[in-house]
Structure formats: C-alpha cells, structure tokens
Design an enzyme around this catalytic site. Structure first.
Site, short mmCIF file in Angstrom:
data_model
loop_
_atom_site.label_atom_id
_atom_site.label_comp_id
_atom_site.label_asym_id
_atom_site.label_seq_id
_atom_site.Cartn_x
_atom_site.Cartn_y
_atom_site.Cartn_z
N ASN A 98 0.82 -1.21 0.00
CA ASN A 98 0.00 0.00 0.00
C ASN A 98 0.85 1.26 0.00
O ASN A 98 0.44 2.30 -0.50
CB ASN A 98 -0.92 0.02 1.23
CG ASN A 98 -1.70 1.32 1.35
OD1 ASN A 98 -2.49 1.67 0.46
ND2 ASN A 98 -1.46 2.06 2.44
N ASP A 188 -1.06 -6.57 3.75
CA ASP A 188 -1.12 -5.50 4.75
C ASP A 188 -1.93 -4.32 4.23
O ASP A 188 -1.80 -3.93 3.06
CB ASP A 188 0.32 -5.04 5.07
CG ASP A 188 0.37 -3.97 6.14
OD1 ASP A 188 0.12 -4.30 7.31
OD2 ASP A 188 0.64 -2.79 5.81
N GLU A 225 -5.74 -7.93 5.14
CA GLU A 225 -6.01 -7.23 6.39
C GLU A 225 -7.04 -6.13 6.15
O GLU A 225 -6.71 -5.06 5.61
CB GLU A 225 -4.72 -6.61 6.96
CG GLU A 225 -4.93 -6.09 8.37
CD GLU A 225 -4.28 -4.75 8.65
OE1 GLU A 225 -4.29 -4.34 9.81
OE2 GLU A 225 -3.77 -4.10 7.71
C1 ARE Z 1 4.46 4.53 12.92
C2 ARE Z 1 4.11 5.43 14.10
C3 ARE Z 1 3.19 6.55 13.65
C4 ARE Z 1 3.85 7.35 12.54
C5 ARE Z 1 4.22 6.40 11.41
C6 ARE Z 1 4.97 7.09 10.29
O1 ARE Z 1 3.46 4.63 15.11
O2 ARE Z 1 2.93 7.40 14.76
O3 ARE Z 1 2.96 8.32 12.04
O4 ARE Z 1 5.04 5.33 11.91
O5 ARE Z 1 6.20 7.55 10.74
C7 ARE Z 1 2.53 -0.27 11.96
C8 ARE Z 1 2.24 0.42 13.29
C9 ARE Z 1 2.13 1.91 13.13
C10 ARE Z 1 3.39 2.45 12.46
C11 ARE Z 1 3.44 1.80 11.09
C12 ARE Z 1 4.61 2.27 10.24
O6 ARE Z 1 1.01 -0.10 13.79
O7 ARE Z 1 2.01 2.49 14.44
O8 ARE Z 1 3.31 3.85 12.38
O9 ARE Z 1 3.59 0.36 11.27
O10 ARE Z 1 5.81 2.01 10.86
C13 ARE Z 1 -5.37 1.07 10.46
C14 ARE Z 1 -5.20 0.34 9.13
C15 ARE Z 1 -4.52 -0.99 9.27
C16 ARE Z 1 -3.22 -0.89 10.07
C17 ARE Z 1 -3.57 -0.24 11.41
C18 ARE Z 1 -2.32 -0.05 12.29
O11 ARE Z 1 -6.47 0.17 8.52
O12 ARE Z 1 -4.22 -1.47 7.98
O13 ARE Z 1 -4.15 1.06 11.19
N1 ARE Z 1 -2.57 -2.18 10.26
C19 ARE Z 1 -1.42 -2.60 9.39
C20 ARE Z 1 -0.37 -3.37 10.16
C21 ARE Z 1 0.35 -2.43 11.11
C22 ARE Z 1 1.12 -1.40 10.31
C23 ARE Z 1 0.42 -0.97 9.10
C24 ARE Z 1 -0.77 -1.51 8.67
C25 ARE Z 1 1.13 -0.05 8.20
O14 ARE Z 1 -0.95 -4.46 10.82
O15 ARE Z 1 1.23 -3.13 11.98
O16 ARE Z 1 1.35 -0.23 11.14
O17 ARE Z 1 1.89 -0.87 7.31
C26 ARE Z 1 -9.89 1.55 13.23
C27 ARE Z 1 -9.93 1.40 11.71
C28 ARE Z 1 -8.74 0.65 11.19
C29 ARE Z 1 -7.44 1.25 11.70
C30 ARE Z 1 -7.49 1.25 13.23
C31 ARE Z 1 -6.24 1.80 13.86
O18 ARE Z 1 -10.14 0.28 13.80
O19 ARE Z 1 -11.10 0.71 11.34
O20 ARE Z 1 -8.73 0.67 9.78
O21 ARE Z 1 -6.36 0.43 11.26
O22 ARE Z 1 -8.60 2.01 13.67
O23 ARE Z 1 -6.08 3.13 13.47
CA CA Z 2 -3.69 3.53 -0.46
#
Ligand code: ARE
Ligand code: CA
Length: 477
Positions: A98, A188, A225
């Site tokens: 993504n 992801d 996901e």
């Molecule tokens: C980190 C820092 C941030 C900073 C960013 C950029 O924590 O503060 O802004 O870096 O510098 C993981 C971590 C994040 C991390 C990111 C990049 O969890 O904290 O950010 O890596 O290093 C949404 C998405 C869902 C996502 C979750 C986390 O829809 O796809 O957020 N999950 C996947 C993975 C994560 C990963 C990412 C995606 C990014 O499993 O591990 O992030 O690749 C509601 C909504 C959801 C939303 C949820 C949380 O439930 O319905 O859609 O999920 O709230 O916001």
């Molecule tokens: Ca996108």
C-alpha cells in the site's frame, strides 16, 4: 484463492513475529512439522527503514523490495522456505504494497543499505518516484472510502496501484516470492487499496511452484487485512470475493466471552450468525501484533499477559469449526513501540536455547505452550466433524463434542464445574490434553472416563490452572 494449501494432516497458522529466518527453519524441523502445524506467517521480508530506536513497526515502512531485514537475507529466506516445506509447514509472507516510508528527519537508510528520499518520493532502489504515489493527504475520516484508499495512513507515502509501473513492480515482487516456494500472502492494509486494483494484481500472480512440492495449478492463498468492526465506509464484504479477510470481530467477541462480559452460552451459534464473513473467508485469531498492543478498536483482546483466559480463548478457537485460525507467537513487551529482543549490535536474538530447547530472552513462544500445541492436534483429529452435544449451565460453563472424535468443556464461572455430560466418544479412559500428554500409554495429566452410554464425568475447579478440559480419539488409553 481461499485454499490454504496446507499439507494434508496439518492445520493452524502461527505468526512467528520478528523471528529470524534461520530460527524459523529450525523450528519447522524440530517442532512445528512434528506437531502438525499448517503454516507460518513471517514478518515482512522486504527491506525497511532503520528507525534509530528499532521499534517493531519499522518493518512496515518499506524502502525497497530487496529481501533483506533483521530477520535475514535472501539466501536464508530461501533456505527457510525449503526446509519448512520439507517439514510439511507452509510459509505466508506479510507483504506491504500500500505504501513506502513516511517522512523522517534522519537520513532514510534501509536494512539493506538502500537510501531513499521520502519528501521527494525518491525510492531509487525499487525504483519509485513521485509519479508513482498519490498526492499527500491524511486519513482522518474512515467513512470516506476515497480518503481511506488514496490518502496516507499515518503519514506513510501512498502508492497508486492503478499506475502501470506500480502494478507491474508489485506483481514482479510477489511472483519472485512465489518462485521461492511460499504458499501465500497476508496483504497488509488491504482496506487502503481499491478492490479492483488488488483484483488485477492477484490475477497476474503465478501458480505456486511445483519445484517446491505444490501440485500444478495451485493458487497462492491470499488473506487481506481489512479491519471492519462495522459502521465504517468500507466493508469486508468488498474484499472477500478476492480472497480471505481478517475477521477482527472474532477475537474481540471471544475475549469478551472469556472475560465474562458476554455469557459463554451465547457462543452456541458463533459464526456467520454474528455478522462475520462466511467461515472459509475468515482468517480468525484472538490477538494480532497490532491489537495485542492496544486497547482501542472497541475493547481489549486477550493476550499472553492474561494466560488463563487467553489459553481458554485459543482452545475455543481451535476446537470450534468457524474460520481459518491463526495464533501469534509474541515477544514480551512493556511499551507498545518496543522492538523484539536484540543484542547490543541491534541483531535479533534467537528465541530458543540450544541447551534446554525452551524459549528464552523475552520470547513468549505461545505456539509451544502445551495447552495450545495440544489443541492443534485436537483440531486435526476432529477435522471435518460438526459441533454437537452442546451443553451450557445457562451462563459461563459450556461443553461440546466434535462428532465422535473430540470433546471439550470450559468453566469461567467463579464456582466449580462438576457434571455428567454426554459426549459422542466411545467408552474408555482418555488422557486429558490441556493438563498433560499421553506418554507410553499413561496420562501425565488428568484422565477422563467415558461410560458405555457416552457420558463423561467432567470436572473443572474454578481455581484450576486451566479452565478447559479436552479429549479426543487419539488420546484414549
Ligand atoms: C508509525 C508510528 C506513527 C507514525 C508512522 C509514520 O506509530 O505514529 O505516524 O510510523 O512515521 C505499523 C504500526 C504503526 C506504524 C506503522 C509504520 O502499527 O504504528 O506507524 O507500522 O511504521 C489502520 C489500518 C490498518 C493498520 C492499522 C495499524 O487500517 O491497515 O491502522 N494495520 C497494518 C499493520 C500495522 C502497520 C500498518 C498496517 C502499516 O498491521 O502493523 O502499522 O503498514 C480503526 C480502523 C482501522 C485502523 C485502526 C487503527 O479500527 O477501522 O482501519 O487500522 O482504527 O487506526
Ligand atoms: Ca492507499
């Protein structure tokens, strides 16, 4: 495709969070294959940004598609896949397509030494440039599908999957991974990409590699996901035609049940009736690497930190036929950003002690807990049967059979369970698998007697170490 491609006689996926490839290869040979595990979700294999404090989440900020991370290099990855396939255990790669990194004030260098310039969208090791990304905007309104898919998730630069170069680059990356012998992918942040773009990408993926033991014509298992707890602008139902989706409601509901927030008796009709996707479309889990660290998303899920209720939750998941189960194998953490156990050179340390064979150095290894790995065995034995002989006390004591192959009971009341309950098992003496094993014809834990009419004396004290008992035909004495 919705076929896990598990080797017959194997079942259940384990996410070996942040494990090294060499350690995973060893775990396939010495434990997972023998215990009948079906597959492993490995942490992202693509080169990621180095964040000075080395949080676990740096791995979700890709710098390139080179296979080089703290888990290991390309050669080690290929050897791991080879060895795990040999041991009957499939590999699934967590793939991040993504986005790339966010902007950072420090120089952006990857785990493979590639350099990127995020503010100008220059990821020359791929290569990607500004024209491959959506314009910068942030996701604040999850009710707006355009924003969720075309803006930046927590500042991560958002690739445009409708762009021809982006598509082809992602397809090439995934096909190279397929050629290495993997069985599928976790996609992801799938919710942040358009279903039509994903459909195009999936349709261009190769069949699984016959050089690695897959039958010809087999398709990669795709699980996406998509967090959908209801009430947002994007639904999981937009994705389950393309592949499986992560069913986030599952772990929350079971956690609530085991915590006593919702009575366990209601779980009699757990599954699609609860607004979850069809069983075969649902990748289910109690906790994942995100929600084991947070209390958001509508309530907290159980984790290794609350072991008694957690083991009961996992036992329910593995005993119940709904969904494709995944367990997580964690590392201990005190704050949510903390990275995996590593040494002073920032190298990951191995979870297993060579001397004792047990998990050390802050690795939890839930998948090795007897109460969990014996339930993997249970699930294999009861495969293909339905739930029957449901019993409950009207509240938080429940029991059920799986055909005539297995029986399980749970007590989360503050008083003892002491009941004669009907099972479909044939009469005999069974070794109870939560408290012990059957070794040389003896039970190292409890025993359960089933009489000639199929009734078992079921006893679970409220203060017992475990709130579950389970037996199946493989442990009759
Ligand atoms: C980190 C820092 C941030 C900073 C960013 C950029 O924590 O503060 O802004 O870096 O510098 C993981 C971590 C994040 C991390 C990111 C990049 O969890 O904290 O950010 O890596 O290093 C949404 C998405 C869902 C996502 C979750 C986390 O829809 O796809 O957020 N999950 C996947 C993975 C994560 C990963 C990412 C995606 C990014 O499993 O591990 O992030 O690749 C509601 C909504 C959801 C939303 C949820 C949380 O439930 O319905 O859609 O999920 O709230 O916001
Ligand atoms: Ca996108």
């Amino acid at each position: 495709n919705k076929d896990t491609n598990y080797v017959p006689g194997h079942d259940v996926m384990v996410h070996l969070l942040e494990w090294k490839w060499t350690d995973i290869a060893e775990e396939c040979e010495s434990f997972l294959g023998l215990k009948g595990y079906g597959g492993i979700q490995v942490s992202p294999i693509q080169e990621n940004i180095i964040i000075p404090t080395r949080p676990w989440w740096e791995r979700y900020q890709p710098v390139s598609y080179r296979w080089l991370t703290r888990s290991g290099n390309e050669r080690q990855f290929r050897e791991m896949v080879e060895k795990c396939n040999q041991a009957g255990v499939r590999i699934y790669v967590d793939i991040i397509i993504n986005h790339m990194t966010a902007d950072h004030s420090f120089p952006v260098i990857g785990t493979g030494n590639s350099i990127a310039d995020p503010p100008s969208r220059d990821y020359s090791a791929v290569p990607y440039n500004r024209s491959d990304f959506h314009k910068s905007c942030s996701i604040v309104d999850y009710n707006d599908p355009n924003q969720v898919r075309n803006c930046e998730l927590v500042g991560l630069h958002d690739l445009d999957q409708s762009n021809e170069h982006v598509k082809q680059t992602i397809i090439k990356f995934m096909n190279d991974v397929i050629d290495a012998g993997v069985a599928g992918f976790r996609i992801d942040a799938a919710k942040h990409m358009w279903p039509s773009d994903l459909n195009f990408i999936y349709s261009r993926l190769k069949n699984l590699s016959t050089n690695h033991g897959f039958q010809s014509g087999k398709r990669p298992y795709i699980y996406q996901e998509v967090i959908d707890m209801g009430g947002e602008g994007i639904s999981k139902m937009e994705y389950n035609d393309l592949g499986v989706v992560t069913e986030f409601r599952y772990g929350f509901e079971i956690s609530r049940g085991m915590r006593g927030i919702n009575s366990l008796k209601w779980f009699k009709n757990f599954g699609e009736m609860w607004g979850m996707v069809p069983s075969n479309d649902a990748l289910v889990f109690i906790d994942n690497h995100d929600n084991q660290r947070s209390n958001s998303d509508g309530g907290s899920v159980l984790t290794y930190k609350e072991p008694k209720m957690y083991k009961m939750a996992i036992a329910f998941m593995l005993a119940h036929p709904y969904g494709i189960p995944r367990i997580i194998s964690s590392f201990a953490f005190h704050n949510k950003d903390q990275g995996p156990p590593s040494d002073i050179h920032e190298n990951l340390v191995s979870p297993l002690s060579i001397k004792t064979g047990s998990c050390v150095e802050g690795w939890i290894c839930e998948h090795r807990w007897r109460q969990i790995s014996n339930m993997v065995h249970f699930r294999k034995v009861v495969n293909g049967t339905v739930v029957s002989e449901w019993w409950d006390n009207g509240n938080n004591q429940i029991a059920f059979s799986r055909g005539n192959t297995g029986f399980i009971a749970f007590n989360s009341e503050t008083f003892d369970l002491n009941q004669k309950l009907h099972t479909k098992l044939s009469s005999g003496v069974y070794c109870e698998i939560i408290s012990g094993n059957k070794i040389n014809g003896n039970c190292t834990g409890k025993t359960v007697f089933v009489d000639e009419n199929g009734y078992a004396d079921v006893k679970i004290l409220s203060d017992a170490e475990d709130g579950t008992i389970a037996i199946h035909v493989d442990v009759s004495r």
